[in-house]
Design an enzyme around this catalytic site. Structure first.
Site, PDB file in Angstrom:
ATOM      1  N   GLY A  28       0.820  -1.211   0.000  1.00  0.00           N
ATOM      2  CA  GLY A  28       0.000   0.000   0.000  1.00  0.00           C
ATOM      3  C   GLY A  28       0.848   1.253   0.000  1.00  0.00           C
ATOM      4  O   GLY A  28       2.017   1.217  -0.359  1.00  0.00           O
ATOM      5  N   HIS A  31       2.160   4.647  -5.005  1.00  0.00           N
ATOM      6  CA  HIS A  31       2.655   5.777  -5.795  1.00  0.00           C
ATOM      7  C   HIS A  31       2.747   5.327  -7.254  1.00  0.00           C
ATOM      8  O   HIS A  31       2.388   4.184  -7.576  1.00  0.00           O
ATOM      9  CB  HIS A  31       4.001   6.256  -5.247  1.00  0.00           C
ATOM     10  CG  HIS A  31       5.014   5.167  -5.057  1.00  0.00           C
ATOM     11  ND1 HIS A  31       5.539   4.436  -6.108  1.00  0.00           N
ATOM     12  CD2 HIS A  31       5.584   4.641  -3.937  1.00  0.00           C
ATOM     13  CE1 HIS A  31       6.406   3.544  -5.657  1.00  0.00           C
ATOM     14  NE2 HIS A  31       6.436   3.639  -4.329  1.00  0.00           N
ATOM     15  N   GLU A  32       3.244   6.212  -8.103  1.00  0.00           N
ATOM     16  CA  GLU A  32       3.287   5.910  -9.542  1.00  0.00           C
ATOM     17  C   GLU A  32       4.083   4.636  -9.848  1.00  0.00           C
ATOM     18  O   GLU A  32       3.807   3.956 -10.828  1.00  0.00           O
ATOM     19  CB  GLU A  32       3.888   7.085 -10.321  1.00  0.00           C
ATOM     20  CG  GLU A  32       2.868   8.145 -10.709  1.00  0.00           C
ATOM     21  CD  GLU A  32       1.758   7.609 -11.620  1.00  0.00           C
ATOM     22  OE1 GLU A  32       2.036   6.830 -12.544  1.00  0.00           O
ATOM     23  OE2 GLU A  32       0.587   7.969 -11.374  1.00  0.00           O
ATOM     24  N   HIS A  34       4.142   1.862  -8.100  1.00  0.00           N
ATOM     25  CA  HIS A  34       3.195   0.739  -7.955  1.00  0.00           C
ATOM     26  C   HIS A  34       2.214   0.713  -9.140  1.00  0.00           C
ATOM     27  O   HIS A  34       1.911  -0.351  -9.673  1.00  0.00           O
ATOM     28  CB  HIS A  34       2.369   0.895  -6.674  1.00  0.00           C
ATOM     29  CG  HIS A  34       3.163   0.834  -5.400  1.00  0.00           C
ATOM     30  ND1 HIS A  34       3.306   1.910  -4.564  1.00  0.00           N
ATOM     31  CD2 HIS A  34       3.828  -0.187  -4.812  1.00  0.00           C
ATOM     32  CE1 HIS A  34       4.029   1.549  -3.502  1.00  0.00           C
ATOM     33  NE2 HIS A  34       4.369   0.297  -3.627  1.00  0.00           N
ATOM     34  N   LYS A 147      13.180  -1.770  -8.447  1.00  0.00           N
ATOM     35  CA  LYS A 147      13.551  -0.871  -7.353  1.00  0.00           C
ATOM     36  C   LYS A 147      14.090  -1.683  -6.160  1.00  0.00           C
ATOM     37  O   LYS A 147      15.058  -1.301  -5.511  1.00  0.00           O
ATOM     38  CB  LYS A 147      12.325  -0.050  -6.957  1.00  0.00           C
ATOM     39  CG  LYS A 147      12.300   0.529  -5.561  1.00  0.00           C
ATOM     40  CD  LYS A 147      13.292   1.646  -5.408  1.00  0.00           C
ATOM     41  CE  LYS A 147      13.179   2.409  -4.120  1.00  0.00           C
ATOM     42  NZ  LYS A 147      13.108   1.625  -2.921  1.00  0.00           N
ATOM     43  N   ASP A 148      13.417  -2.802  -5.875  1.00  0.00           N
ATOM     44  CA  ASP A 148      13.849  -3.697  -4.795  1.00  0.00           C
ATOM     45  C   ASP A 148      14.569  -4.870  -5.451  1.00  0.00           C
ATOM     46  O   ASP A 148      14.048  -5.992  -5.528  1.00  0.00           O
ATOM     47  CB  ASP A 148      12.639  -4.141  -3.979  1.00  0.00           C
ATOM     48  CG  ASP A 148      11.956  -2.942  -3.336  1.00  0.00           C
ATOM     49  OD1 ASP A 148      12.469  -2.436  -2.342  1.00  0.00           O
ATOM     50  OD2 ASP A 148      10.917  -2.492  -3.872  1.00  0.00           O
ATOM     51  N   MET A 182      11.048   6.489  -6.662  1.00  0.00           N
ATOM     52  CA  MET A 182       9.793   6.600  -5.896  1.00  0.00           C
ATOM     53  C   MET A 182       9.756   5.514  -4.831  1.00  0.00           C
ATOM     54  O   MET A 182      10.161   4.374  -5.080  1.00  0.00           O
ATOM     55  CB  MET A 182       8.608   6.452  -6.825  1.00  0.00           C
ATOM     56  CG  MET A 182       8.454   7.628  -7.743  1.00  0.00           C
ATOM     57  SD  MET A 182       7.009   7.444  -8.781  1.00  0.00           S
ATOM     58  CE  MET A 182       7.179   8.906  -9.787  1.00  0.00           C
TER      59      MET A 182
END
Ligand code: AMP
Length: 283
Positions: A28, A31-32, A34, A147-148, A182
């Site tokens: 949750g 942001h963009e 996701h 990102k991860d 982000m």
């Protein structure tokens, strides 16, 4: 857009779906980044499902589990606007009933290094919850962000080695216009910290510049990344150039001979811990 909180409700909804189902697992505070995963999911599947679950088992003691942002109404609105078909938003009591003895799912070669050195129980928590989500939702495809990066490699290894019948779709990192990746945790940053946070992307850009210019010594590149982050007041956890799949240290950077290498950074900006990464030398 339907919502399910109970596992039995989700299973009922799932059984009614024909064609390919994509799952986008999230905690949750959308942001963009996701939303870009959800858009990608809609390109590769007939139905897009999103899970919203702040997973307690992937947070260590003293981490931000209790204060992690939970703007549920806002998240549901974003899912709806992005064309998501169903949202699975269980409570911890649904995923971790107290009477249930826990099982252990892990990728030992990846879970103790880099992030795992600073968050020793993190990837065991990630593997366990992702395994549960896959078994509950039974998606054909699941979208994860680069990102991860280490998390993505852990999930790919888990799915590969345990022959899970799901395709992992790796999606690019979305960034703010100044390059900051982000993250749901960016809301913790003050204006000054927000400026300092640019140290992560600046250090990765510096690494890319060095490797593009022919630098082959991973330690030289790592040192430059550390200096760059420190110049931005980032308290460095690590800055490393690693093998793109095994995440093991390299003797020499040979991007032309491999799939490239990955530069990974982590550090604290004030109280906030941030991570970022960049593939170097890959097509
Ligand atoms: P989280 O809610 O932080 O657990 O993230 C859910 C998914 O979104 C994970 O697969 C993340 O890698 C992905 N994600 C987070 N931030 C970004 C970003 N800036 N760009 C692309 N994907 C992201």
């Amino acid at each position: 857009m339907w919502q399910a909180q109970q596992i039995s409700d989700l299973r009922q909804r799932r059984s009614e779906l024909q064609g390919k189902v994509a799952l986008v697992p999230t905690m949750g505070a959308l942001h963009e980044g996701h939303l870009s995963l959800m858009r990608r999911a809609s390109e590769v599947a007939d139905h897009v499902l999103v899970s919203l679950f702040v997973n307690p088992t992937q947070f260590g003691p003293g981490e931000d589990f209790t204060r992690y942002p939970r703007p549920v109404a806002d998240d549901l609105a974003k899912c709806r606007e992005t064309g998501v078909e169903g949202v699975f938003a269980p409570g911890p009591e649904h995923i971790y009933p107290p009477s249930q003895l826990p099982a252990d799912v892990n990728v030992p070669s990846l879970s103790g290094i880099l992030e795992g050195e600073y968050r020793p129980t993190h990837f065991a928590g990630v593997c366990r919850v992702v395994m549960k989500l896959f078994n509950i939702v039974q998606p054909d495809v699941a979208c994860f962000g680069r990102k991860d990066y280490q998390q993505l490699k852990v999930i790919e290894a888990m799915v590969g080695d345990l022959n899970l019948p799901v395709t992992i779709e790796a999606c690019p990192t979305l960034r703010e216009s100044d390059g900051l990746a982000m993250s749901s945790r960016n809301v913790y940053l003050s204006d000054e910290e927000r400026r300092h946070a640019l140290g992560l992307i600046k250090s990765l850009q510096e690494a890319k510049k060095m490797v593009d210019a022919g630098e082959t010594d991973p330690e030289v590149v790592a040192k430059a990344m550390v200096q760059n982050m420190q110049a931005h007041q980032v308290e460095v956890d690590y800055a490393e150039v690693r093998h793109p799949t095994t995440l093991q240290p390299l003797d020499i950077i040979e991007p032309a001979l491999t799939q490239g290498v990955v530069a990974l950074v982590a550090g604290h900006v004030g109280q906030t811990r941030l991570i970022d990464n960049m593939l170097l030398g890959a097509d």
